[in-house]
Design a protein around this motif. Structure first.
Motif, short mmCIF file in Angstrom:
data_model
loop_
_atom_site.label_atom_id
_atom_site.label_comp_id
_atom_site.label_asym_id
_atom_site.label_seq_id
_atom_site.Cartn_x
_atom_site.Cartn_y
_atom_site.Cartn_z
N PHE A 1 0.83 -1.21 0.00
CA PHE A 1 0.00 0.00 0.00
C PHE A 1 0.86 1.25 0.00
N ILE A 2 1.89 1.27 0.82
CA ILE A 2 2.85 2.37 0.86
C ILE A 2 4.25 1.78 0.95
N ALA A 3 5.25 2.65 0.72
CA ALA A 3 6.65 2.23 0.85
C ALA A 3 7.33 3.21 1.80
N MET A 4 7.74 2.76 2.96
CA MET A 4 8.37 3.63 3.94
C MET A 4 9.29 2.81 4.84
N LYS A 5 10.27 3.52 5.40
CA LYS A 5 11.20 2.90 6.33
C LYS A 5 11.37 3.83 7.52
N ALA A 6 11.41 3.24 8.71
CA ALA A 6 11.59 4.02 9.94
C ALA A 6 12.99 3.77 10.48
N ASP A 7 13.77 4.86 10.63
CA ASP A 7 15.14 4.79 11.17
C ASP A 7 15.11 5.44 12.54
N HIS A 8 15.12 4.61 13.59
CA HIS A 8 15.04 5.15 14.95
C HIS A 8 16.35 5.78 15.40
N MET A 9 17.45 5.37 14.81
CA MET A 9 18.72 6.01 15.18
C MET A 9 18.76 7.46 14.68
N LYS A 10 18.23 7.69 13.50
CA LYS A 10 18.18 9.05 12.98
C LYS A 10 16.89 9.76 13.36
N GLY A 11 15.92 9.00 13.86
CA GLY A 11 14.65 9.61 14.26
C GLY A 11 13.85 10.12 13.09
N ALA A 12 13.88 9.40 11.98
CA ALA A 12 13.21 9.87 10.78
C ALA A 12 12.55 8.70 10.09
N VAL A 13 11.59 9.06 9.21
CA VAL A 13 10.87 8.10 8.39
C VAL A 13 11.15 8.46 6.93
N PHE A 14 11.55 7.45 6.13
CA PHE A 14 11.89 7.66 4.73
C PHE A 14 10.81 7.03 3.86
N PHE A 15 10.33 7.82 2.90
CA PHE A 15 9.33 7.35 1.96
C PHE A 15 9.99 7.15 0.61
N GLY A 16 9.45 6.21 -0.18
CA GLY A 16 9.99 5.95 -1.50
C GLY A 16 8.93 5.38 -2.40
N LYS A 17 9.38 4.90 -3.57
CA LYS A 17 8.45 4.30 -4.49
C LYS A 17 7.99 2.94 -3.96
N GLN A 18 6.82 2.52 -4.42
CA GLN A 18 6.30 1.25 -3.95
C GLN A 18 7.09 0.07 -4.47
#
Length: 986
Positions: free
Chosen positions: A494-511
């Protein structure tokens, strides 16, 4: 077993036994009467007997006796008076229910009394242990013993009645009433186990009803009354299942209703379909099947809107809002994404099955079914006008979640709408078949949908976002919950995302960010390796030297020779295969012939055996007829003797006599004699009655005179005895007065003695009471110690069991770790072996490369014959060539011409001329030098880079040595191939 001439006698005998307290014997008497074959003609007395019989069965809790009696009574009155059976069964169920209710009212604690897992199970082992350990029974166990047996008997009563009435078309209403009462019993007392069994019993009854359709008195489901009774029973079953929270049994009840309707090809009334879909919504919501739940709500809304004209606008608006919210609660992604083929087939079958239940098309075809999906559901909401009936809050929420793009303000607009929606709902009006409706149940699913929409819209705007900012944008859940939701969405594409807790950020990309990069990696690697190979070994466009062209020609000749040999071997194999097929065909034909012959022999044997058996049976029948004829003759002679003595007429002459005729004549004669004897006895009895009456009339005055005389004698005797008693009483009174005067002197001593005895006995009583109290205290203490010891023993056993279980689990874990370690060591060892093999192969390749360069250098020298393989045409054996060229070898012209002659093709006629001139061809060793090297190369390539002498079998190495020793051509016929060469190459 006692026999009675009339049914009234059996009932009278049973009442007499009941009056003296022998109910079991009375029940046995009535049971013998009911099950007897002599009393199969129904009478009104039979009904009174059955009433008394079921009363005794209920009093004694004899369910098996009741079942046997009711089955026999059904046989008696099935065709005569079936209403009598109905009355008896109603009375039986009324008595059982009344006694069970009475026992329930007598019990003080109903919950403890009914705390039994299974009414058909016996006592549990722990109950028996507790009854032996504890000296006294508690109140709960007394209640259990009082109430549970009656509830068991009541449950057995329902099962018995259902079993008796299951295939009776005349008592369908009683069957339905019994099923309803059993459902209410399970509902009232929360008997889930019995409810499941009851549903299974009713389901099996319907299956057997369809299986044996040719039975007599079978209910006809095509009749409207029968169908309505069966439908009412199934709908009652569905209601009770949902009230008991037995959702699996409820779904099976839904399938039962649908199967029944498919069986009779008829759709139920709209009022029943409303209940059907209402219960279906509850079942699907409990099973988290939101899509099917929404479709069921849509069907329910359509039915209510079309057929319920008394439905208020408020209720219709509330139902429409439920439909829209249920549709929005469906996840917006395909949950079957990434599933295996087997899982997809199962999901497809399950969806088709549920679609049939929701659509309720009893005659629909499989290819006409529409695929249930969220998109098609939302389009149906708009097309069927559902959106025009919903509340404004639901409509705004629908437009925000489905059509508007608000990545930053989505939660701010959705949250107040969800707060208002959670307060909607409540009791429905009496016109609606849905009693209560609460929209707050959809709020968690709507919050999850809003979270997914926000993540989808944010992924289209941002590539990276901070976790804190994203958490503030989603006030419904914590980020841990949001992360779980996002993982599920990523899993279903449905979506494409990654959560990086070390950097405290969420990265979105293509499906397709990862799938595109890994899809063609094997083809890319193949292209790269091909380019590298071309760079290392560039292709040769033209032959630079004649030797290279000749070498190519030699390879072509060799390939052609191999092709011919392969063709020859293929032809031989085909010949062998054809011969084998012919042999197999002949063998099969022979086996078929033998089999047919064997079948014919067996048929002949069976025919002969049948004829022999037939002749044997005819002979036996003939002997039986002759024996019966002889017996008939003997009986006839006896009958004629008796008839002649009595002067009776016998059978006429010439009539055919059989044993049956003689026996009938004898029986009729016996019956006639018996009737005459009975008439004589009746006449004699009347004569005796008259004589007895006459004697009693003559004796009556004499008896009265004797009685009066006896009375006078008794009165005189009484007067005399009374006078004697008075005189004796006076004498006894005087004596008693004298005795009292003499004993009055000892009265004081008597009182003193009495006080002494009483004091001693009181002291003894007190001592015995103290000893008894001490013994009771000791027994109580001993029992306390015994209970404490048993509890400690149980605790020790449980602790020991847990310790052994823990040791077993640790041992299993250690074994698994050891197995994994061995696997890792084996993998490492295999990798090392592969690395060593790779290095060995590289060294062999390097040696082959050096050997190839050396051969090229050798071929480039003018004194060495540069033949690229075995010369296709040679004249003679190398030894003969050497012997012939021995004397002429020092000639300088021949030595100078040798290189030139060895570098080009020599025709056959020139070779013949050279042989005639005395010139010898090149030695075999020089002609085969290059070819041997190439053959070694090919052998090394065939055996994986190693030398063929190391791996080839001994017969191959021997064949190579023989080939080197033998000439390439035959000595007698130049230009022909030798068989040894062919065998070596083959």
């Amino acid at each position: 077993m006692a026999t009675f001439s009339k049914p009234e006698n059996a009932l009278k005998r049973a009442e007499e036994l009941i009056n003296v307290g022998q109910k079991q014997e009375a029940l046995q008497v009535l049971h013998d009467f009911i099950t007897s074959r002599r009393y199969r003609a129904w009478q009104k007395t039979h009904e009174r007997i059955m009433f008394k019989y079921v009363e005794l069965c209920v009093d004694l809790r004899r369910g098996r006796f009741a079942k046997d009696g009711l089955i026999q009574y059904r046989i008696v009155c099935q065709q005569v008076n079936i209403n009598s059976l109905e009355e008896v069964i109603k009375h039986f169920m009324h008595l059982a229910s009344e006694r069970a209710e009475l026992a329930r009212n007598q019990a003080q604690a109903l919950e403890e009394a009914l705390d039994v897992e299974d009414l058909e199970a016996d006592k549990r082992p722990e109950d028996l242990m507790l009854s032996f350990v504890s000296g006294e029974k508690g109140k709960d166990r007394s209640d259990r013993e009082l109430v549970t047996p009656w509830f068991k008997f009541l449950w057995e009563t329902y099962r018995t009645v259902l079993e008796i009435l299951r295939n009776n078309s005349r008592l369908e209403s009683l069957y339905a009433m019994t099923a309803h009462r059993a459902f209410q019993f399970c509902k009232q007392y929360k008997r889930t186990t019995e409810f499941r069994r009851l549903c299974e019993i009713i389901r099996n009854h319907l299956v057997n009803l369809n299986k044996y359709r040719d039975q007599r008195d079978r209910p006809d489901l095509s009749a409207p009354e029968s169908l309505q009774l069966y439908l009412d029973t199934r709908f009652e079953q569905l209601k009770v299942a949902t009230e008991l929270c037995l959702w699996q049994e409820g779904f099976r009840s839904i399938e039962d209703i649908y199967g029944l309707m498919c069986l009779v090809k008829k759709t139920p009334k709209p009022s029943l379909m409303v209940v059907y879909y209402a219960k279906l919504t509850e079942i699907f919501w409990t099973s988290s099947s939101h899509l099917h739940h929404a479709y069921a709500w849509l069907k329910l809304f359509s039915l209510q809107k079309s057929f319920n004209k008394n439905l208020s606008q408020k209720d219709l608006q509330l139902i429409a809002s439920s439909v829209v919210l249920a549709a929005l609660s469906v996840p917006p992604y395909d949950q079957t994404y990434g599933a295996s083929h087997f899982e997809l087939e199962n999901v497809k079958e399950q969806r088709l099955r549920v679609a049939n239940l929701i659509g309720f098309e009893v005659e629909g075809k499989a290819e006409s079914k529409e695929v249930l999906s969220r998109a098609s559901l939302l389009s149906e909401l708009v097309s069927k006008g559902v959106m025009t009936c919903v509340t404004q809050e639901v409509k705004d929420l629908y437009h925000i979640l489905e059509y508007e793009f608000l990545p930053l303000d989505l939660s701010m607009k959705v949250q107040p709408l969800l707060s208002k929606i959670s307060k909607l709902g409540g009791k429905m009006s009496s016109a609606s078949n849905v009693p209560e409706l609460q929209l707050s149940q959809y709020v968690p699913a709507l919050e999850k949908l809003a979270t997914l929409r926000l993540l989808q819209q944010v992924s289209q705007v941002y590539q990276t976002i901070q976790i804190d900012s994203l958490s503030k944008m989603i006030p419904f859940f914590d980020f841990v919950v949001v992360e779980k939701i996002s993982v599920e969405a990523v899993k279903h594409n449905f979506i494409a995302m990654k959560a990086d807790h070390m950097k405290g950020a969420v990265f979105f990309g293509k499906q397709s960010i990862e799938s595109e990069g890994l899809r063609n990696h094997l083809s890319t690697l193949t292209e790269s390796l091909s380019k590298v190979r071309i760079m290392i070994y560039p292709p040769v466009m033209k032959a630079a030297k004649l030797g290279e062209a000749l070498s190519g020609l030699t390879e072509v000749v060799e390939k052609e020779h191999k092709r011919l040999l392969a063709r020859k071997s293929l032809i031989e194999k085909r010949k062998e295969e054809q011969e084998r097929l012919l042999l197999e065909k002949e063998r099969e034909e022979e086996s078929k012939r033998l089999k047919l012959q064997k079948i014919a022999e067996e048929a002949e044997q069976k025919r002969l055996a049948a004829e022999f058996e037939q002749r044997k049976n005819q002979r036996i029948l003939r002997e039986i007829e002759e024996r019966e004829l002889e017996e008939a003759q003997a009986l006839l002679e006896e009958t004629q003797k008796g008839a002649k003595k009595k002067g009776k007429k016998v059978l006429p002459e010439g009539e055919k006599i059989t044993k049956q005729t003689v026996m009938e004549m004898a029986l009729s004669e016996q019956l006639r004699e018996k009737q005459e004897m009975e008439k004589k006895l009746v006449k004699l009895a009347k004569t005796m009655d008259h004589l007895e009456r006459a004697k009693r009339e003559e004796n009556a005055p004499l008896i009265e005179a004797a009685y009066q005389e006896h009375l006078a004698d008794e009165a005189a005797l009484h007067e005399r005895e009374q006078q004697q008693e008075v005189e004796l009483s006076k004498l006894r009174h005087d004596g008693d007065l004298e005795l009292k005067r003499r004993l009055s002197r000892m009265l004081e001593n008597k009182k003193i003695f009495e006080a002494t005895v009483v004091s001693h006995r009181e002291a003894e009583f007190n001592r015995l009471r103290r000893e008894r109290q001490e013994r009771m205290n000791q027994i109580i203490e001993a029992r306390k110690q015994q209970r404490e010891a048993s509890r400690k023993m149980i605790f020790f056993l449980r602790s020991e069991e847990e310790r052994l279980k823990k040791l077993h689990e640790e041992e299993e874990a250690r074994k698994r770790e050891e197995a994994e370690r061995r696997k890792r060591e084996e993998a490492e060892h295999k990798a090392k072996l592969d690395e060593i093999a790779e290095k060995q192969r590289q060294r062999e390749l390097e040696l082959e490369e050096k050997e190839r360069k050396r051969r090229e250098e050798v071929l480039g020298k003018p004194k060495v014959v540069p033949a690229a393989g075995p010369t296709p045409l040679t004249v003679s054996h190398p030894a003969e060539a050497g012997a012939t060229a021995g004397p002429t070898s020092p000639a300088p012209a021949a030595a100078a011409a040798a290189p030139a002659a060895s570098t080009k093709y020599v025709p056959k006629f020139k070779r013949m001329a050279m042989e005639g001139a005395g010139q010898a061809p090149p030695p075999e060793s020089e002609r085969r030098g290059v070819n041997s090297g190439r053959s070694d190369d090919r052998a090394s390539e065939r055996w994986g880079g190693s030398r063929p002498d190391d791996r080839a079998p001994d017969r191959w190495r021997d064949g190579d040595r023989d080939r080197d020793r033998r000439p390439a051509f035959g000595g007698s016929k130049p230009g022909t191939w030798s068989s040894s060469r062919s065998r070596g190459e083959r």
